[in-house]
Design a protein around this motif. Structure first.
Motif, PDB file in Angstrom:
ATOM      1  N   SER A 296      -5.026  -0.661   3.920  1.00 14.54           N
ATOM      2  CA  SER A 296      -3.559  -0.633   3.866  1.00 14.54           C
ATOM      3  C   SER A 296      -2.872  -1.354   5.012  1.00 14.54           C
ATOM      4  O   SER A 296      -1.949  -2.134   4.793  1.00 14.54           O
TER       5      SER A 296
ATOM      6  N   ILE B 260       0.683   4.649   0.991  1.00 12.66           N
ATOM      7  CA  ILE B 260      -0.181   5.552   1.772  1.00 12.66           C
ATOM      8  C   ILE B 260       0.374   6.981   1.696  1.00 12.66           C
ATOM      9  O   ILE B 260       0.766   7.571   2.693  1.00 12.66           O
TER      10      ILE B 260
ATOM     11  N   ALA C 159       0.842  -1.197   0.000  1.00 13.13           N
ATOM     12  CA  ALA C 159       0.000   0.000   0.000  1.00 13.13           C
ATOM     13  C   ALA C 159       0.876   1.245   0.000  1.00 13.13           C
ATOM     14  O   ALA C 159       1.747   1.390   0.850  1.00 13.13           O
TER      15      ALA C 159
ATOM     16  N   ARG D  64       3.509  -1.293   3.926  1.00 11.98           N
ATOM     17  CA  ARG D  64       2.828   0.009   3.870  1.00 11.98           C
ATOM     18  C   ARG D  64       3.901   1.080   3.759  1.00 11.98           C
ATOM     19  O   ARG D  64       4.747   1.206   4.644  1.00 11.98           O
TER      20      ARG D  64
END
Length: 382
Positions: free
Chosen positions: A147, A135, A133, A153
């Motif tokens: 996420s 972010i 993910a 992440r």
């Protein structure tokens, strides 16, 4: 009839026809809310509602879930990347306004949205393929669920993380009861109760992001990940670490809560929510006073639900936590504080919600317990 009039009518018809054609072309060019692409051997999910900060709705969830499951079982797909369009947000949360409207008229959206969202959260948490993910930007509520359960992440200096649900009569759901109590000390409880915002590198330092990369490097990072010939966990980690090592922005700044961590661990260590408030009021420090001020604005019912949610979640699996959170979501939909919180914070914006009950002491423990009770045949099944 004069020639001029006939010509004018023809011209008018032509203009109308042109407008119809242009209108059709415009409608056919309406961008989908989620872009699902296969790039080399990578599945790429792009949340595509930049005007509303990529807020998550049921249609988006229903687009992502089957594609994720397909990629997970597809031998031609090696990894999955999820990101947000527009540069401001990864995903600023769920569509709570739609939920409030649905709840007022008994629409099944209040059941379906939470159910399907949590099923997607669980699919991300159990995905057999590496799930990454990006972010980059605002990441709150529903965006956290898309996420935080994935294997990787990546935060940037533009990341702003928060779980502000207690301010609108909800609780930090989407698996918040699982990942928050697993952060260092009492940090997760502090974030859950107060809605405190973490920014940039601090999202990585808190343990929410696995890596920090400067936003300008993100397109190159994506390119390198997509072009990996052998995207093993080892190779993916190597690429992420190499980009992180090249990102020195804000590396000299200490963690925003570094000086307060000992106080957070001490003051938020209690068997009850009332005990936390007692600790804060008795302490009298500027930090403690600020937290009392913040918590006094939150829904007392939400605070007690959240406290128990994290207490239980600390020892449960993600599956069991999501089952409990579905029960809590339905309790909040049946209650009053969620509708009042959305009104005060997002609709009228007077920031003056009238909670019922108005104080922690008036929220019966028995009513909190009931919110955690099984829903029988309508419980979430994962």
């Amino acid at each position: 009839m004069s020639l001029t009039l006939v010509t004018s009518k023809h011209r008018l018809r032509a203009i109308c026809r042109l407008h119809r054609i242009q209108g059709h072309m415009m409608s056919s060019r309406v961008e989908p809310e989620v872009l699902l692409e296969k790039v080399c051997r990578t599945g790429v999910i792009t949340l595509n509602r930049p005007k509303v900060l990529n807020a998550l709705n049921l249609t988006m969830i229903q687009s992502i879930y089957p594609q994720l499951k397909k990629w997970e079982s597809d031998s031609d797909t090696d990894l999955v990347i999820i990101k947000g369009a527009g540069g401001k947000a990864f995903c600023a949360g769920g569509d709570v306004r739609a939920l409030t409207e649905a709840g007022k008229v008994g629409d099944p959206l209040t059941k379906n949205l939470f159910r399907e969202e949590y099923i997607l959260n669980y699919a991300i948490g159990t995905c057999r393929k590496p799930f990454i993910a990006f972010i980059d930007g605002i990441t709150m509520g529903g965006g956290v669920g898309l996420s935080v359960h994935g294997r990787y992440r990546v935060a940037t200096e533009r990341t702003m993380f928060a779980m502000p649900e207690t301010a609108i009569g909800l609780f930090p759901d989407v698996g918040g009861g699982y990942f928050l109590p697993r952060l260092q000390g009492k940090l997760g409880l502090f974030l859950a109760l107060t809605g405190f915002r973490l920014k940039g590198r601090d999202v990585h330092r808190a343990g929410i992001a696995t890596h920090f990369v400067e936003s300008k490097k993100m397109p190159d990072l994506e390119k390198e990940l997509v072009n990996l010939r052998s995207p093993s966990a080892e190779n993916i980690s190597r690429v992420l670490e190499s980009f992180q090592n090249e990102s020195s922005l804000d590396s000299d700044k200490p963690f925003v809560l570094e000086k307060q961590m000992a106080d957070i661990d001490r003051l938020f260590d209690s068997a009850t929510m009332e005990g936390v408030m007692h600790n804060l009021k008795a302490d009298g420090s500027e930090f403690a006073k600020k937290q009392v001020q913040t918590l006094s604005k939150m829904s007392p019912t939400s605070l007690k639900l959240t406290f128990k949610q994290l207490q239980l979640g600390a020892t449960l699996s993600l599956r069991d936590v999501l089952v409990i959170e579905y029960r809590l979501s339905q309790a909040c939909m049946r209650g009053r504080d969620f509708y009042e919180g959305v009104r005060a914070v997002l609709v009228d914006k007077d920031q003056n919600p009238k909670w019922e009950p108005p104080t922690l002491e008036e929220v019966p423990d028995a009513s909190v317990e009931r919110c955690f009770s099984s829903l029988g045949d309508t419980d979430l099944v994962l």
